[in-house]
Scaffold this motif. Structure first.
Motif, PDB file in Angstrom:
ATOM      1  N   VAL A 110     -20.773 -35.392   6.739  1.00 26.79           N
ATOM      2  CA  VAL A 110     -21.728 -36.449   7.102  1.00 26.79           C
ATOM      3  C   VAL A 110     -22.689 -36.676   5.935  1.00 26.79           C
ATOM      4  O   VAL A 110     -23.546 -35.847   5.647  1.00 26.79           O
ATOM      5  N   LYS A 162     -24.912 -39.138   5.388  1.00 22.07           N
ATOM      6  CA  LYS A 162     -26.030 -40.063   5.624  1.00 22.07           C
ATOM      7  C   LYS A 162     -27.233 -39.783   4.713  1.00 22.07           C
ATOM      8  O   LYS A 162     -27.600 -38.629   4.516  1.00 22.07           O
ATOM      9  N   ASN A 201     -23.897 -42.502  10.063  1.00 26.05           N
ATOM     10  CA  ASN A 201     -24.415 -42.774  11.402  1.00 26.05           C
ATOM     11  C   ASN A 201     -25.121 -44.120  11.533  1.00 26.05           C
ATOM     12  O   ASN A 201     -25.640 -44.425  12.602  1.00 26.05           O
ATOM     13  N   ILE A 215     -20.364 -42.386  13.259  1.00 22.04           N
ATOM     14  CA  ILE A 215     -20.739 -41.354  14.238  1.00 22.04           C
ATOM     15  C   ILE A 215     -22.072 -41.638  14.921  1.00 22.04           C
ATOM     16  O   ILE A 215     -22.514 -40.858  15.745  1.00 22.04           O
ATOM     17  N   MET A 220     -22.900 -34.894  21.442  1.00 21.49           N
ATOM     18  CA  MET A 220     -24.051 -34.418  20.660  1.00 21.49           C
ATOM     19  C   MET A 220     -24.795 -33.419  21.535  1.00 21.49           C
ATOM     20  O   MET A 220     -25.291 -33.779  22.599  1.00 21.49           O
ATOM     21  N   MET A 258     -22.095 -29.086  14.633  1.00 22.45           N
ATOM     22  CA  MET A 258     -22.694 -29.556  13.395  1.00 22.45           C
ATOM     23  C   MET A 258     -23.055 -28.317  12.559  1.00 22.45           C
ATOM     24  O   MET A 258     -22.584 -27.225  12.835  1.00 22.45           O
ATOM     25  N   THR A 259     -23.889 -28.509  11.561  1.00 13.81           N
ATOM     26  CA  THR A 259     -24.229 -27.392  10.661  1.00 13.81           C
ATOM     27  C   THR A 259     -24.643 -26.126  11.416  1.00 13.81           C
ATOM     28  O   THR A 259     -24.177 -25.035  11.099  1.00 13.81           O
ATOM     29  N   ARG A 310     -18.759 -32.071  12.675  1.00 13.26           N
ATOM     30  CA  ARG A 310     -19.446 -33.061  11.831  1.00 13.26           C
ATOM     31  C   ARG A 310     -20.575 -32.351  11.101  1.00 13.26           C
ATOM     32  O   ARG A 310     -21.569 -31.963  11.710  1.00 13.26           O
ATOM     33  N   VAL A 311     -20.401 -32.178   9.804  1.00 16.09           N
ATOM     34  CA  VAL A 311     -21.336 -31.333   9.062  1.00 16.09           C
ATOM     35  C   VAL A 311     -22.003 -32.113   7.935  1.00 16.09           C
ATOM     36  O   VAL A 311     -21.325 -32.657   7.057  1.00 16.09           O
ATOM     37  N   GLY A 312     -23.328 -32.184   7.990  1.00 19.39           N
ATOM     38  CA  GLY A 312     -24.097 -32.864   6.950  1.00 19.39           C
ATOM     39  C   GLY A 312     -24.841 -31.891   6.060  1.00 19.39           C
ATOM     40  O   GLY A 312     -24.448 -31.615   4.919  1.00 19.39           O
ATOM     41  N   THR A 313     -25.922 -31.329   6.597  1.00 20.17           N
ATOM     42  CA  THR A 313     -26.842 -30.499   5.827  1.00 20.17           C
ATOM     43  C   THR A 313     -26.156 -29.383   5.031  1.00 20.17           C
ATOM     44  O   THR A 313     -26.475 -29.166   3.863  1.00 20.17           O
ATOM     45  N   ARG A 361     -31.887 -33.291   4.429  1.00 18.70           N
ATOM     46  CA  ARG A 361     -32.260 -34.707   4.306  1.00 18.70           C
ATOM     47  C   ARG A 361     -33.775 -34.836   4.370  1.00 18.70           C
ATOM     48  O   ARG A 361     -34.458 -33.991   4.919  1.00 18.70           O
TER      49      ARG A 361
HETATM   50  C1  PLP Z   1     -26.457 -36.093  11.098  1.00 22.26           C
HETATM   51  C2  PLP Z   1     -25.374 -35.936  12.095  1.00 22.26           C
HETATM   52  C3  PLP Z   1     -24.517 -34.835  12.047  1.00 22.26           C
HETATM   53  C4  PLP Z   1     -24.636 -33.714  11.023  1.00 22.26           C
HETATM   54  O1  PLP Z   1     -25.773 -32.947  11.249  1.00 22.26           O
HETATM   55  P1  PLP Z   1     -26.114 -31.665  10.346  1.00 22.26           P
HETATM   56  O2  PLP Z   1     -26.976 -30.863  11.225  1.00 22.26           O
HETATM   57  O3  PLP Z   1     -26.800 -32.168   9.130  1.00 22.26           O
HETATM   58  O4  PLP Z   1     -24.836 -30.979  10.029  1.00 22.26           O
HETATM   59  C5  PLP Z   1     -23.512 -34.751  13.001  1.00 22.26           C
HETATM   60  N1  PLP Z   1     -23.351 -35.703  13.935  1.00 22.26           N
HETATM   61  C6  PLP Z   1     -24.134 -36.782  14.011  1.00 22.26           C
HETATM   62  C7  PLP Z   1     -23.891 -37.798  15.066  1.00 22.26           C
HETATM   63  C8  PLP Z   1     -25.176 -36.935  13.093  1.00 22.26           C
HETATM   64  O5  PLP Z   1     -25.974 -38.013  13.184  1.00 22.26           O
END
Ligand code: PLP
Length: 232
Positions: free
Chosen positions: A35, A37, A58, A80, A164, A205-206, A221-224, A230
């Motif tokens: 992810v 974003k 997102n 997402i 979520m 997620m993370t 779904r992994v962002g951080t 962020r």
């Molecule tokens: C930002 C986001 C993520 C990732 O979140 P992290 O905690 O940064 O891994 C996953 N799913 C959705 C829908 C998001 O908006």
């Protein structure tokens, strides 16, 4: 170019591997959606150098811009975020997965736009698993009519459910929410027909991907953990 993102990416692959081992699963069952974003295109490009393919955004505008900036045909793009029906037209030409469908009207619009583009779009139905408060996703009792509607589509494949979990520091707290999403998927498997095939569970997620994998996630779904913190 630094190798910061590549290093973090490897750590996430290791976490997924370890979680799968713990759960007696095979890591080939898990799709990692990175992810990106708010992060710069260079960071996404660095990640793609590893051979990684799945990228998620997102916000419709951010996804549109990203798909425009990164021309790589082999990338699988995921939307997402909160899905507004009137924004579907900005992504239908390229998006591969829309994970946040929560009503028939959105499915209808995706079908219309995908047909016009001569494309096939994969979707997940987002279900509200965190209870009161957070209002993202359909309510569990809406799943059946949405899936039945999905059975008639020709340019849209309904590939599973997305959830979520409640934001919390303690991943154990969200285990029941992940368990609920899996239960809902299992309870609706009899609606698999035509383009409805409930194979995916996008959850984790993370902070909670290990628990999600233990509870049956097939997409995380992994962002951080890949791109860093962020600024919002
Ligand atoms: C930002 C986001 C993520 C990732 O979140 P992290 O905690 O940064 O891994 C996953 N799913 C959705 C829908 C998001 O908006």
């Amino acid at each position: 170019m630094s190798n910061k993102i590549k290093g973090r990416y490897q750590k996430i692959l290791n976490r997924i591997e370890a979680a799968c081992k713990q759960a007696g699963r095979d890591s080939s069952e898990i799709v990692l959606v990175a992810v990106s974003k708010t992060m710069p295109d260079e960071d996404v490009l660095e990640l793609l150098e590893t051979g990684h393919k799945h990228i998620g955004e997102n916000r419709a505008k951010a996804l549109e811009d990203r798909m425009e900036a990164i021309k790589d045909e082999s990338v699988q793009w995921h939307f997402i975020g909160n899905l507004q029906t009137n924004k579907i037209k900005y992504m239908a030409h390229r998006v591969n997965w829309i994970q946040s469908v929560h009503k028939k009207k959105a499915l209808k619009e995706i079908e219309k736009r995908a047909e016009a583009e001569g494309r096939m779009i994969n979707v997940l139905v987002q279900v509200n698993i965190s209870g009161e408060g957070q209002k993202s996703g359909c309510e569990p009792d809406q799943l059946e009519p949405i899936l039945k509607y999905g059975q008639k589509l020709k340019h849209t494949r309904v590939k599973g459910l997305m959830g979520m979990a409640t934001l919390t520091e303690d991943p154990e707290k969200v285990r029941p929410e992940f368990r609920l999403l899996k239960k809902l998927r299992d309870e609706h498997l009899h609606l698999n027909a035509g383009p409805v095939e409930l194979e995916h569970l996008s959850m984790g997620m993370t902070n909670d991907l290990e628990v999600a994998i233990e509870e049956g996630a097939t997409m995380v779904r992994v962002g951080t953990a890949i791109f860093g913190e962020r600024n919002y």
